[in-house]
Design an enzyme around this catalytic site. Structure first.
Site, mmCIF file in Angstrom:
data_model
loop_
_atom_site.group_PDB
_atom_site.id
_atom_site.type_symbol
_atom_site.label_atom_id
_atom_site.label_comp_id
_atom_site.label_asym_id
_atom_site.label_seq_id
_atom_site.Cartn_x
_atom_site.Cartn_y
_atom_site.Cartn_z
ATOM 1 N N TYR A 123 0.832 -1.116 -0.001
ATOM 2 C CA TYR A 123 0.017 -0.019 0.098
ATOM 3 C C TYR A 123 0.848 1.234 0.086
ATOM 4 O O TYR A 123 0.339 2.395 -0.202
ATOM 5 C CB TYR A 123 -0.992 0.071 1.163
ATOM 6 C CG TYR A 123 -2.075 -0.979 1.139
ATOM 7 C CD1 TYR A 123 -1.941 -2.240 0.807
ATOM 8 C CD2 TYR A 123 -3.325 -0.509 1.488
ATOM 9 C CE1 TYR A 123 -2.947 -3.315 0.759
ATOM 10 C CE2 TYR A 123 -4.371 -1.298 1.237
ATOM 11 C CZ TYR A 123 -4.029 -2.539 1.047
ATOM 12 O OH TYR A 123 -5.251 -3.687 0.941
ATOM 13 N N LYS A 190 3.872 -14.016 5.554
ATOM 14 C CA LYS A 190 4.326 -14.972 4.721
ATOM 15 C C LYS A 190 5.704 -15.148 4.582
ATOM 16 O O LYS A 190 6.110 -15.097 3.342
ATOM 17 C CB LYS A 190 3.251 -14.578 3.561
ATOM 18 C CG LYS A 190 3.317 -15.961 2.469
ATOM 19 C CD LYS A 190 2.323 -17.051 2.690
ATOM 20 C CE LYS A 190 2.356 -18.040 1.507
ATOM 21 N NZ LYS A 190 1.432 -19.076 2.013
ATOM 22 N N ASP A 223 -2.135 -17.769 5.298
ATOM 23 C CA ASP A 223 -3.226 -18.585 4.817
ATOM 24 C C ASP A 223 -3.850 -19.431 5.880
ATOM 25 O O ASP A 223 -4.867 -19.609 6.118
ATOM 26 C CB ASP A 223 -2.763 -19.361 3.584
ATOM 27 C CG ASP A 223 -1.290 -19.805 3.760
ATOM 28 O OD1 ASP A 223 -0.508 -19.390 4.442
ATOM 29 O OD2 ASP A 223 -0.760 -20.507 2.861
ATOM 30 N N ASP A 247 -5.472 -5.559 6.097
ATOM 31 C CA ASP A 247 -6.914 -5.020 5.166
ATOM 32 C C ASP A 247 -7.646 -6.343 5.305
ATOM 33 O O ASP A 247 -8.915 -6.229 5.427
ATOM 34 C CB ASP A 247 -6.475 -4.694 4.115
ATOM 35 C CG ASP A 247 -7.388 -3.550 3.300
ATOM 36 O OD1 ASP A 247 -8.564 -3.661 3.915
ATOM 37 O OD2 ASP A 247 -7.540 -3.384 2.466
#
Ligand code: NAD
Length: 359
Positions: A123, A190, A223, A247
């Site tokens: 972002y 991640k 995940d 988000d």
């Protein structure tokens, strides 16, 4: 008397903001509102959806209550909301997701707080359009330095995650946990795939965790976190995440507690704080006096706590909770069926919350 910048926003913003202003005033806390228009109509009038005067007002008052603002499509404007967060360095987005008995949801007993980093990651807005001169030279540079070939027809978005940005957001999460009697912080990442961005986030988070031996620390791959939240949300307490995952997981968590209509939030920096719901301007409902003002009202509860008005915050939250529990004066999204003819209006919810405040 608290002087607060009030930004009604656009779309459904003015309706939910007005409902929220009314319930906040009904607590008896005194406000001196510095009303600042921003959004679509301001864009037509002033050539920008977020004039400098709005940012200056927040700089002066240090606290703002903000309705959602539409990001004009196809005008070249980046998100007004992202711009506001970056201009004021509101680096922490705090989104509590708490079950209120009576809310329409498959889950109960959820009490998770999401702390999302607000300034970095994908972002940051460092992007290169497919076929542009900069994109071409970046592709050539990467090829010459690493031998890796990015397809020439690629658009590119850069994902910066810094030690500075990570350290302050993780520290913020631990301080929040301490202040609010929370027991655990979970860092979400991640790192197995993005070793130098998410990997850095995890490494820095582990280091900061060492300074808070009284709070449990763990990490989850994003995940897996999604699955865990759907299967056993009760295991989680405070989550700290880089911008993009924050988000996405915020909306997932809003879904766990009954939807965007009751998901509040705050954007906080070292100097300023802007309180706003997680939801956007829902343009198709504009002017219908129909959408749920509770997300904005609960953001108002967070603002009261930030201003040190704990007792008023407790009363307002209890009043909103009792309106939800009773299930009569709630908007369509909280009724068993969305076309329920007994659904309350936006202003009707404010009336009910105010009536309950006095009880
Ligand atoms: P949205 O959150 O505005 O609406 C999505 C859907 O969620 C709505 O159609 C509605 O069904 C439901 N919903 C949202 N708020 C609700 C409420 N208070 N009560 C009941 N139902 C509600 O998301 P969007 O349609 O993706 O975005 C619309 C505009 O809002 C875009 O221009 C976007 O950029 C902007 N936006 C602004 C903010 C902000 O100001 N912080 C945040 C997100 C999106």
């Amino acid at each position: 008397m608290h002087r607060v910048t009030l930004i009604p926003g656009d779309g459904v913003g003015p309706e939910v903001t007005e409902a929220t202003r009314r319930v906040l005033e009904a607590t008896g806390v005194l406000f001196d509102w510095d009303v600042q228009d921003a959004g679509e109509e301001v864009y037509q009038r002033e050539g920008t959806p977020l004039p400098e005067r709005v940012i200056e007002s927040i700089r002066r008052n240090r606290v703002a209550l903000k309705g959602p603002i539409t990001t004009p499509v196809g005008t070249g404007f980046r998100s007004v909301n992202v711009l506001l967060r970056q201009s004021l360095d509101l680096y922490a987005c705090v989104r509590p997701c708490k079950s209120y008995p009576g809310a329409k949801t498959r889950y109960e007993g959820i009490d998770i707080v999401i702390i999302r980093e607000n300034t970095e990651d994908l972002y940051a807005g460092i992007e290169f359009e497919k076929g542009s001169e900069v994109a071409r030279s970046l592709i050539e540079f990467i090829h010459s330095r690493t031998g890796r070939q990015i397809r020439h027809d690629s658009g590119i978005s850069i994902k910066p995650i810094s030690v500075y940005g990570t350290e302050r957001i993780v520290r913020f999460a631990f301080e929040y946990a301490r202040r609010n009697g929370r027991r655990k912080v979970t860092a979400v990442h991640k790192a197995n795939i993005m070793k130098y961005s998410d990997g850095l986030f995890l490494e820095v988070a582990r280091g900061v965790a060492g300074d808070y031996p009284d709070i449990e620390f763990e990490d989850r791959i994003v995940d897996n976190m999604c699955m865990q939240l759907v299967q056993k949300p009760e295991l989680y307490d405070v989550l700290v995440l880089p911008n993009l995952y924050g988000d996405i997981i915020s909306d997932l968590a809003a879904g766990l507690i009954g939807g965007l209509g009751i998901a509040p939030g705050a954007n906080i920096g070292d100097d300023y704080a802007v309180f706003e719901a997680t939801h956007g301007s829902a343009p198709k409902y504009k002017g219908l006096n129909k959408v749920n003002p509770m997300a904005m009202m609960l953001s108002g509860v967070m603002m009261l706590r930030h201003l040190g008005e704990e007792e008023a915050a407790d009363r307002l939250e209890a009043s909103i909770a009792s309106v939800i529990k009773e299930g009569r004066s709630v908007t369509y999204d909280m009724k068993p069926s969305p076309d329920d003819p007994t659904a309350a209006t936006t202003s009707g919810v404010a009336d009910a919350v105010i009536a309950n405040l006095g009880l």
